[in-house]
Write an enzyme that holds these catalytic residues in place. Structure first.
Site, short mmCIF file in Angstrom:
data_model
loop_
_atom_site.label_atom_id
_atom_site.label_comp_id
_atom_site.label_asym_id
_atom_site.label_seq_id
_atom_site.Cartn_x
_atom_site.Cartn_y
_atom_site.Cartn_z
N CYS A 1 -23.21 -4.06 43.69
CA CYS A 1 -23.57 -3.69 44.49
C CYS A 1 -23.47 -4.30 46.08
O CYS A 1 -23.10 -5.85 45.38
CB CYS A 1 -25.52 -4.17 44.42
SG CYS A 1 -26.17 -4.06 46.00
N HIS B 1 -39.55 13.07 39.16
CA HIS B 1 -38.08 12.12 38.46
C HIS B 1 -37.05 11.86 39.41
O HIS B 1 -36.35 11.71 39.38
CB HIS B 1 -37.25 13.67 38.11
CG HIS B 1 -38.08 13.27 36.20
ND1 HIS B 1 -38.12 14.57 35.99
CD2 HIS B 1 -39.30 13.25 35.75
CE1 HIS B 1 -38.47 14.77 35.07
NE2 HIS B 1 -40.18 14.13 35.13
N VAL C 1 -34.56 16.86 40.58
CA VAL C 1 -34.25 16.15 41.69
C VAL C 1 -33.45 15.80 42.40
O VAL C 1 -32.50 15.68 43.56
CB VAL C 1 -33.12 14.80 40.54
CG1 VAL C 1 -34.04 14.38 39.85
CG2 VAL C 1 -32.26 15.48 40.05
N ASP C 2 -33.04 17.47 43.01
CA ASP C 2 -32.27 18.18 44.22
C ASP C 2 -32.56 18.46 45.27
O ASP C 2 -32.08 18.47 46.47
CB ASP C 2 -31.67 19.64 43.53
CG ASP C 2 -33.16 20.20 43.37
OD1 ASP C 2 -33.67 20.32 44.02
OD2 ASP C 2 -33.05 21.41 42.33
N GLY D 1 -40.41 27.94 36.32
CA GLY D 1 -39.08 27.72 35.80
C GLY D 1 -39.03 26.16 34.80
O GLY D 1 -38.27 25.48 35.09
N SER D 2 -40.08 26.15 33.94
CA SER D 2 -39.38 24.40 33.34
C SER D 2 -40.19 25.00 31.90
O SER D 2 -41.09 25.92 31.38
CB SER D 2 -40.83 23.95 33.17
OG SER D 2 -40.95 22.88 32.72
N SER D 3 -39.48 24.83 31.11
CA SER D 3 -39.85 25.06 29.49
C SER D 3 -41.05 23.68 29.03
O SER D 3 -41.52 24.19 28.11
CB SER D 3 -38.30 24.84 28.77
OG SER D 3 -37.82 23.56 28.72
N LEU E 1 -38.54 31.94 32.22
CA LEU E 1 -37.94 33.30 31.46
C LEU E 1 -38.00 32.12 29.94
O LEU E 1 -36.95 31.30 29.61
CB LEU E 1 -36.37 33.25 31.55
CG LEU E 1 -36.24 34.36 33.08
CD1 LEU E 1 -35.41 34.55 33.89
CD2 LEU E 1 -36.64 36.04 32.83
#
Length: 282
Positions: free
Chosen positions: A187, A127, A111-112, A228-230, A255
Site C-alpha cells: 500500500c 460478496h 462481484v461484477d 443463476g445460482s447453484s 440451469l
C-alpha cells in the site's frame, strides 16, 4: 397453444408470470449464471461441481506472499474479461422489473457490478465489488484499475498471457506457472499494507451490515427468485432457508442442480437472459 410453446427454452415463462402475479414484490438472489451471457464464466457445472480450481482462501491470501503473487499475476490476466463485460438481457430485465415495481431489489453473489450498470437501484453486493481494492492495514481504498496499472508497469511480460478463455468469475485466471518473479506493491498510503480486492474471499465472512441489509430486503418482499445460482455457498443459501422458515415462497431460474431444489415452490431450468427478457417486456 401458448405463445411460448414454439420455443422450449421459454416454456417456464407462464409459471414465472403466475409467480409474479401472486406475489407483488419479489426479491432477487443472483449468482454467476446470470452473468454468463455477458462473457463471464461461472464456477460450477450443471451438477453443482467445480469446473475449475476453487478460488483463493482468505487466510492463504493474507499469510502467504507467494499466494498473493499467484493471485495478482492471474488477476492481471483474468480481470480484463470482468472489467470489460457489459450487462446482458437478464440484468436489464431485472432492472426493468424493478422499475415496474415487481422486483423489490437484488441480493447478488456476483462481484461484477453488472446489476448496477444495467440500472438496478437497490442492489446488495453480498460478496463485495471486484472493481475496488482495499488496504488490509490502513483501510485505504482505490479503484482496481489503478493498482492493475502499477502491476502492469512492474510486470510487463505478464500482459502477453492475457486470454479470455483463462478468465474466472471473480477476475482470476486459470493459469499455473512460476509466479516467484511477480512484483506485488505494498500500500502506498501506509507503506506496508496488503492490497486485497474489496470482495469476500472463501473462508472470510460477509460483513454483518451487508447480511442485515439482505434480510431487510427479504422482509420488504413477498417472495424470492433465485437466478443463476447453484446455492452451494452458504452465504446465499441461507436466504432461501430464511424464506422457507418464514413461509415466503421461493422460485428458481437456473440451469442444473442446486442445493435448494427441495425447497423451491417453482423451478424453471432455462437460460436466464431469454426468460427474464420475455418476462419483463411481454
Amino acid at each position: 397453444m401458448s405463445r411460448h410453446a414454439a420455443n422450449p427454452s421459454l416454456a417456464g415463462i407462464p409459471a414465472l408470470e403466475a409467480f409474479f402475479s401472486r406475489h407483488a414484490r419479489v426479491a432477487v438472489l443472483s449468482g454467476a449464471g446470470i452473468s454468463t451471457a455477458s462473457g463471464i464464466p461461472d464456477y460450477r457445472d450443471a451438477s453443482g461441481d467445480w469446473k475449475r480450481s476453487p478460488p483463493v482462501q482468505h487466510r492463504t491470501f493474507m499469510t502467504s506472499h507467494a499466494a498473493r503473487q499467484r493471485y495478482w499475476a492471474r488477476a492481471l490476466i483474468g480481470f480484463r474479461v470482468l472489467n470489460e463485460a457489459t450487462p446482458n438481457l437478464a440484468h436489464h430485465a431485472v432492472a426493468e422489473l424493478e422499475r415496474q415495481g415487481k422486483v423489490a431489489g437484488v441480493i447478488t453473489q456476483n462481484v461484477d457490478g453488472l446489476h448496477q450498470r444495467a440500472g438496478s437501484r437497490r442492489v446488495i453486493d453480498l460478496h463485495g465489488r471486484a472493481d475496488l481494492v482495499v488496504c488490509m492495514s490502513c483501510g485505504a481504498r482505490q479503484m482496481r484499475h489503478a493498482l492493475h496499472g502499477e502491476l502492469a508497469r512492474r510486470n510487463p511480460r505478464w500482459l502477453d498471457a492475457a486470454r479470455a478463455d483463462l478468465a474466472a468469475p471473480d477476475g482470476d485466471a486459470d493459469l499455473e506457472t512460476d509466479f516467484s518473479s511477480f512484483e506485488v506493491p505494498d500500500c502506498d498510503y501506509c507503506g506496508k499494507g496488503i492490497w486485497k480486492p474489496d470482495v469476500v474471499f472463501f473462508g472470510d465472512n460477509v460483513p454483518t451490515r451487508v447480511v442485515e441489509s439482505a434480510y431487510t430486503l427479504l422482509e420488504d418482499s413477498d417472495a424470492l427468485l433465485v437466478i443463476g445460482s447453484s446455492l452451494m455457498v452458504y452465504s446465499g443459501f441461507r436466504f432461501v432457508q430464511a424464506c422457507v422458515r418464514e413461509q415466503r415462497p421461493v422460485a428458481c431460474l437456473n440451469l442444473g442442480r442446486t442445493r435448494g431444489d427441495e425447497l423451491f415452490t417453482l423451478k424453471v431450468e432455462a437460460p436466464a437472459a431469454e426468460v427474464l427478457h420475455a418476462l419483463a417486456y411481454s
